[in-house]
Design an enzyme around this catalytic site. Structure first.
Site, PDB file in Angstrom:
ATOM      1  N   GLY A   7       0.815  -1.216   0.000  1.00 21.67           N
ATOM      2  CA  GLY A   7       0.000   0.000   0.000  1.00 21.67           C
ATOM      3  C   GLY A   7       0.846   1.262   0.000  1.00 21.67           C
ATOM      4  N   GLY A   8       2.066   1.156  -0.487  1.00 19.19           N
ATOM      5  CA  GLY A   8       3.006   2.282  -0.431  1.00 19.19           C
ATOM      6  C   GLY A   8       2.756   3.381  -1.437  1.00 19.19           C
ATOM      7  N   ALA A   9       1.742   3.217  -2.312  1.00 18.19           N
ATOM      8  CA  ALA A   9       1.371   4.309  -3.217  1.00 18.19           C
ATOM      9  C   ALA A   9       0.137   5.042  -2.694  1.00 18.19           C
ATOM     10  CB  ALA A   9       1.115   3.776  -4.622  1.00 18.19           C
ATOM     11  N   PHE A  11      -1.991   6.988   0.742  1.00 16.87           N
ATOM     12  CA  PHE A  11      -1.748   8.200   1.551  1.00 16.87           C
ATOM     13  C   PHE A  11      -0.675   7.954   2.626  1.00 16.87           C
ATOM     14  CE2 PHE A  11      -3.742  10.305   5.478  1.00 16.87           C
ATOM     15  CZ  PHE A  11      -2.975  11.459   5.362  1.00 16.87           C
ATOM     16  N   ILE A  12      -0.948   7.064   3.559  1.00 19.52           N
ATOM     17  CA  ILE A  12       0.001   6.842   4.662  1.00 19.52           C
ATOM     18  C   ILE A  12       1.212   6.063   4.147  1.00 19.52           C
ATOM     19  CG2 ILE A  12       0.313   5.842   6.963  1.00 19.52           C
ATOM     20  CD1 ILE A  12      -2.792   6.094   7.291  1.00 19.52           C
ATOM     21  N   GLY A  13       0.951   5.068   3.291  1.00 11.53           N
ATOM     22  CA  GLY A  13       2.043   4.249   2.774  1.00 11.53           C
ATOM     23  C   GLY A  13       3.087   5.071   2.037  1.00 11.53           C
ATOM     24  N   THR A 132      -6.524   0.205  12.424  1.00 10.93           N
ATOM     25  CA  THR A 132      -7.277   1.425  12.727  1.00 10.93           C
ATOM     26  C   THR A 132      -7.930   1.364  14.099  1.00 10.93           C
ATOM     27  OG1 THR A 132      -9.246   2.647  12.052  1.00 10.93           O
ATOM     28  CG2 THR A 132      -9.206   0.337  11.439  1.00 10.93           C
ATOM     29  N   ASP A 133      -8.189   2.548  14.656  1.00  9.03           N
ATOM     30  CA  ASP A 133      -8.937   2.610  15.923  1.00  9.03           C
ATOM     31  C   ASP A 133     -10.404   2.237  15.715  1.00  9.03           C
ATOM     32  OD1 ASP A 133      -9.755   4.878  14.510  1.00  9.03           O
ATOM     33  OD2 ASP A 133      -9.462   6.277  16.168  1.00  9.03           O
ATOM     34  N   GLU A 134     -10.860   2.224  14.445  1.00 10.61           N
ATOM     35  CA  GLU A 134     -12.285   1.955  14.190  1.00 10.61           C
ATOM     36  C   GLU A 134     -12.695   0.537  14.585  1.00 10.61           C
ATOM     37  OE1 GLU A 134     -14.030   3.365  10.594  1.00 10.61           O
ATOM     38  OE2 GLU A 134     -12.889   5.217  10.637  1.00 10.61           O
ATOM     39  N   TYR A 157     -16.086  -1.608   6.489  1.00  8.31           N
ATOM     40  CA  TYR A 157     -14.634  -1.352   6.514  1.00  8.31           C
ATOM     41  C   TYR A 157     -14.030  -1.806   7.845  1.00  8.31           C
ATOM     42  CZ  TYR A 157     -10.402   1.316   7.606  1.00  8.31           C
ATOM     43  OH  TYR A 157      -9.140   1.673   8.015  1.00  8.31           O
ATOM     44  N   LYS A 161     -11.255  -4.759   8.823  1.00  9.40           N
ATOM     45  CA  LYS A 161      -9.974  -4.471   9.486  1.00  9.40           C
ATOM     46  C   LYS A 161      -9.890  -5.274  10.795  1.00  9.40           C
ATOM     47  CE  LYS A 161      -7.068  -2.002   8.460  1.00  9.40           C
ATOM     48  NZ  LYS A 161      -5.865  -2.177   7.604  1.00  9.40           N
TER      49      LYS A 161
HETATM   50  P1  NAD Z   1      -5.284   4.617   1.056  1.00 10.81           P
HETATM   51  O1  NAD Z   1      -6.633   4.205   0.611  1.00 10.81           O
HETATM   52  O2  NAD Z   1      -4.851   6.021   0.835  1.00 10.81           O
HETATM   53  O3  NAD Z   1      -4.163   3.675   0.362  1.00 10.81           O
HETATM   54  C1  NAD Z   1      -4.326   2.296   0.271  1.00 10.81           C
HETATM   55  C2  NAD Z   1      -3.301   1.785  -0.726  1.00 10.81           C
HETATM   56  O4  NAD Z   1      -3.430   0.356  -0.809  1.00 10.81           O
HETATM   57  C3  NAD Z   1      -3.481   2.328  -2.157  1.00 10.81           C
HETATM   58  O5  NAD Z   1      -2.249   2.730  -2.691  1.00 10.81           O
HETATM   59  C4  NAD Z   1      -4.052   1.147  -2.923  1.00 10.81           C
HETATM   60  O6  NAD Z   1      -3.692   1.154  -4.301  1.00 10.81           O
HETATM   61  C5  NAD Z   1      -3.425  -0.019  -2.178  1.00 10.81           C
HETATM   62  N1  NAD Z   1      -4.205  -1.252  -2.322  1.00 10.81           N
HETATM   63  C6  NAD Z   1      -5.553  -1.416  -2.148  1.00 10.81           C
HETATM   64  N2  NAD Z   1      -5.901  -2.691  -2.401  1.00 10.81           N
HETATM   65  C7  NAD Z   1      -4.759  -3.360  -2.712  1.00 10.81           C
HETATM   66  C8  NAD Z   1      -4.475  -4.696  -3.069  1.00 10.81           C
HETATM   67  N3  NAD Z   1      -5.451  -5.631  -3.143  1.00 10.81           N
HETATM   68  N4  NAD Z   1      -3.191  -5.045  -3.313  1.00 10.81           N
HETATM   69  C9  NAD Z   1      -2.202  -4.117  -3.247  1.00 10.81           C
HETATM   70  N5  NAD Z   1      -2.407  -2.823  -2.945  1.00 10.81           N
HETATM   71  C10 NAD Z   1      -3.690  -2.448  -2.676  1.00 10.81           C
HETATM   72  O7  NAD Z   1      -5.208   4.213   2.588  1.00 10.81           O
HETATM   73  P2  NAD Z   1      -4.460   4.954   3.802  1.00 10.81           P
HETATM   74  O8  NAD Z   1      -5.353   5.964   4.357  1.00 10.81           O
HETATM   75  O9  NAD Z   1      -3.090   5.286   3.393  1.00 10.81           O
HETATM   76  O10 NAD Z   1      -4.411   3.729   4.858  1.00 10.81           O
HETATM   77  C11 NAD Z   1      -3.327   2.831   4.858  1.00 10.81           C
HETATM   78  C12 NAD Z   1      -3.548   1.816   5.960  1.00 10.81           C
HETATM   79  O11 NAD Z   1      -3.642   2.479   7.215  1.00 10.81           O
HETATM   80  C13 NAD Z   1      -4.828   1.008   5.804  1.00 10.81           C
HETATM   81  O12 NAD Z   1      -4.558  -0.314   6.204  1.00 10.81           O
HETATM   82  C14 NAD Z   1      -5.799   1.682   6.763  1.00 10.81           C
HETATM   83  O13 NAD Z   1      -6.745   0.759   7.216  1.00 10.81           O
HETATM   84  C15 NAD Z   1      -4.861   2.139   7.852  1.00 10.81           C
HETATM   85  N6  NAD Z   1      -5.287   3.327   8.600  1.00 10.81           N
HETATM   86  C16 NAD Z   1      -5.671   4.468   7.941  1.00 10.81           C
HETATM   87  C17 NAD Z   1      -5.997   5.601   8.685  1.00 10.81           C
HETATM   88  C18 NAD Z   1      -6.398   6.898   8.019  1.00 10.81           C
HETATM   89  O14 NAD Z   1      -6.835   7.826   8.717  1.00 10.81           O
HETATM   90  N7  NAD Z   1      -6.282   7.052   6.718  1.00 10.81           N
HETATM   91  C19 NAD Z   1      -5.970   5.551  10.085  1.00 10.81           C
HETATM   92  C20 NAD Z   1      -5.589   4.348  10.698  1.00 10.81           C
HETATM   93  C21 NAD Z   1      -5.235   3.247   9.957  1.00 10.81           C
HETATM   94  O1  DAU Z   2     -10.140   6.422  12.557  1.00  7.12           O
HETATM   95  C1  DAU Z   2      -9.308   5.947  11.546  1.00  7.12           C
HETATM   96  C2  DAU Z   2     -10.044   5.900  10.235  1.00  7.12           C
HETATM   97  O2  DAU Z   2     -10.201   7.249   9.803  1.00  7.12           O
HETATM   98  C3  DAU Z   2      -9.315   5.092   9.171  1.00  7.12           C
HETATM   99  O3  DAU Z   2      -9.255   3.747   9.590  1.00  7.12           O
HETATM  100  C4  DAU Z   2     -10.046   5.184   7.829  1.00  7.12           C
HETATM  101  O4  DAU Z   2      -9.293   4.500   6.842  1.00  7.12           O
HETATM  102  C5  DAU Z   2     -10.166   6.641   7.449  1.00  7.12           C
HETATM  103  O5  DAU Z   2     -10.911   6.758   6.263  1.00  7.12           O
HETATM  104  C6  DAU Z   2     -10.843   7.437   8.567  1.00  7.12           C
HETATM  105  O6  DAU Z   2     -12.237   7.057   8.678  1.00  7.12           O
HETATM  106  P1  DAU Z   2     -13.394   8.147   8.915  1.00  7.12           P
HETATM  107  O7  DAU Z   2     -14.668   7.587   8.476  1.00  7.12           O
HETATM  108  O8  DAU Z   2     -13.327   8.691  10.302  1.00  7.12           O
HETATM  109  O9  DAU Z   2     -12.862   9.309   7.901  1.00  7.12           O
HETATM  110  P2  DAU Z   2     -13.667  10.275   6.890  1.00  7.12           P
HETATM  111  O10 DAU Z   2     -12.676  11.292   6.431  1.00  7.12           O
HETATM  112  O11 DAU Z   2     -14.432   9.524   5.883  1.00  7.12           O
HETATM  113  O12 DAU Z   2     -14.700  10.994   7.857  1.00  7.12           O
HETATM  114  C7  DAU Z   2     -14.282  11.747   8.986  1.00  7.12           C
HETATM  115  C8  DAU Z   2     -15.534  12.227   9.703  1.00  7.12           C
HETATM  116  O13 DAU Z   2     -16.170  13.229   8.902  1.00  7.12           O
HETATM  117  C9  DAU Z   2     -16.573  11.151   9.935  1.00  7.12           C
HETATM  118  O14 DAU Z   2     -17.213  11.398  11.189  1.00  7.12           O
HETATM  119  C10 DAU Z   2     -17.570  11.338   8.784  1.00  7.12           C
HETATM  120  C11 DAU Z   2     -17.508  12.839   8.543  1.00  7.12           C
HETATM  121  N1  DAU Z   2     -17.708  13.302   7.154  1.00  7.12           N
HETATM  122  C12 DAU Z   2     -16.977  12.702   6.165  1.00  7.12           C
HETATM  123  C13 DAU Z   2     -17.096  13.108   4.855  1.00  7.12           C
HETATM  124  C14 DAU Z   2     -16.319  12.430   3.746  1.00  7.12           C
HETATM  125  C15 DAU Z   2     -18.539  14.375   6.874  1.00  7.12           C
HETATM  126  O15 DAU Z   2     -19.182  14.943   7.795  1.00  7.12           O
HETATM  127  N2  DAU Z   2     -18.643  14.791   5.586  1.00  7.12           N
HETATM  128  C16 DAU Z   2     -17.974  14.202   4.562  1.00  7.12           C
HETATM  129  O16 DAU Z   2     -18.139  14.629   3.388  1.00  7.12           O
END
Ligand code: NAD
Ligand code: DAU
Length: 351
Positions: A7-9, A11-13, A132-134, A157, A161
């Site tokens: 997942g290195g392409a 956001f977090i990766g 994730t904390d979710e 989701y 996870k």
């Molecule tokens: P993201 O959606 O931005 O990136 C996910 C990446 O995984 C993408 O580059 C996508 O192409 C790749 N991917 C998806 N399916 C794949 C597959 N089958 N094989 C190979 N690559 C694949 O996600 P993110 O926000 O960077 O989250 C990364 C990790 O961190 C996830 O596991 C997510 O659950 C976890 N996480 C995210 C958040 C957050 O706030 N974004 C918080 C806590 C944990």
């Molecule tokens: O807590 C960690 C999680 O945070 C990660 O595991 C997930 O990958 C990541 O997507 C994120 O989940 P959320 O559902 O919390 O994120 P999102 O940005 O979708 O929404 C943040 C909050 O804002 C949530 O309470 C829903 C609300 N929201 C979201 C969108 C997209 C709105 O009110 N309006 C919107 O348009």
């Protein structure tokens, strides 16, 4: 260190890969390049000799086994996932495939490789499963998630996870694979796909489009700047105890409505206009199964491994807004495939 990042392409990766490569580690990125992954997020390191990229699906057993055999990592940092809650409500299939079966495949390939290592190399090997904390579900007004909080996921989701966390821990208990799990709160920062609340709000506000806030906007998230998360992941992979879980949080709780208003105020300050961007805020139907509040207690990580979130929300959101203002080269093409429309409504849900 030789580090395999899945997942290195994304956001977090990509933030993780950029940091690991610039620190001099030898890194292999594996990514399927779904809608959420783009190599432009890795442009800053494209000329570095210590980074390789393989386009592969983590569900593809021969491809992933080959990656292990050819690259021979001493650490795996597994981030590849379908990550957007609203998309999981509309269609959960890809979440089951990637998050559950893909993680199973990663664990099995890692196990086969790890069992072939010499005793010293096997003792050094680590598999960090990034979660994730979710998985802990929803909090009321008080309290915080600790590593002892029971799993109680609400969305497709978070259920996938949670399943992947259980698999990772089972592969440690049953097979002895040196697994560590991290559970992090909401990340924000540069290179986040503009479906998530903060980048969606920034780009829609720039365009003068409505800013959808779910329900009354009172839901609370615990925001962590992405570079702080990446720093935590590196520390956990290097020094965390095998078989343990580490919570990662920002100690930065904000109601959604306050996050959206803060972005509007900052944009008004940078580019004053007659009407404040707050007038674009539109309250819309709530997300089905919407968790009310997340708050992560990271005391274990702070006390045991000395990590602490370094970026205040004020400085992190300022950096993030300025980055999006300067980075149409990055988000412009992504907005061609996703224009900011509402996702996750039940009437559109399918398998
Ligand atoms: P993201 O959606 O931005 O990136 C996910 C990446 O995984 C993408 O580059 C996508 O192409 C790749 N991917 C998806 N399916 C794949 C597959 N089958 N094989 C190979 N690559 C694949 O996600 P993110 O926000 O960077 O989250 C990364 C990790 O961190 C996830 O596991 C997510 O659950 C976890 N996480 C995210 C958040 C957050 O706030 N974004 C918080 C806590 C944990
Ligand atoms: O807590 C960690 C999680 O945070 C990660 O595991 C997930 O990958 C990541 O997507 C994120 O989940 P959320 O559902 O919390 O994120 P999102 O940005 O979708 O929404 C943040 C909050 O804002 C949530 O309470 C829903 C609300 N929201 C979201 C969108 C997209 C709105 O009110 N309006 C919107 O348009």
């Amino acid at each position: 260190m030789k580090i395999l990042v899945t997942g290195g392409a994304g956001f977090i990766g990509s933030a993780l890969v950029r940091q690991l490569v610039l620190q001099g580690n030898e890194v292999m990125t594996v990514d399927k390049l779904t809608y959420a992954g783009t190599l432009t997020s890795l442009a800053a390191i494209s000329d570095r000799g210590n980074h390789q990229f393989v386009k592969a699906d983590i569900c593809d057993r021969p491809a992933i086994a080959h990656v292990f055999e050819s690259f021979r990592p001493d650490t795996v940092m597994h981030l590849a996932a379908e990550s957007h809650v609203d998309r999981s409500i509309t269609s959960a299939r890809d979440f089951l495939d990637t998050n559950v079966l893909g993680t199973f495949n990663m664990l099995e390939c890692a196990r086969g490789y790890w069992e072939s290592l010499s005793a010293p190399a096997g003792a050094r090997f680590r598999f960090l499963h990034v979660s994730t904390d979710e998985v802990y579900g929803s909090l009321g007004a008080e309290g915080a998630f600790t590593e002892q909080t029971s799993y109680d996921p609400s969305s497709p989701y978070s259920a996938t996870k949670a399943a992947s966390d259980h698999l990772a821990k089972a592969w440690h208990r049953t097979y002895g694979l040196p697994v560590i799990v991290s559970n992090c709160s909401n990340n924000y920062g540069p290179f986040q796909f503009p479906e998530k609340l903060i980048p969606l709000t920034i780009l829609s506000a720039i365009d003068g489009k409505p800013l959808p806030v779910y329900g009354k906007g009172e839901n609370v998230r615990d925001w962590l700047f992405v570079e702080d998360h990446v720093g935590a992941l590196a520390i956990i992979a290097a020094r965390g105890r095998v078989g343990e879980t580490y919570n990662v949080g920002g100690r930065n709780e904000r109601r959604n409505i306050d996050v959206v208003k803060e972005i509007c105020l900052r944009l008004d300050h940078l580019f004053p206009q007659e009407k404040s961007r707050e007038t674009l805020i539109t309250f819309v139907n709530d997300r089905p199964g919407h968790d009310f509040r997340y708050s992560v207690d990271s005391t274990k990580l702070e006390e045991e491994l000395g990590w602490r979130a370094a970026t205040s929300f004020e400085s992190g959101i300022d950096r993030t807004i300025r980055w999006y203002l300067e980075s149409e080269w990055w988000w412009g093409p992504l907005r061609q495939t996703y224009d900011g429309r509402r996702l996750g409504q039940l009437e559109h849900a399918g398998p």
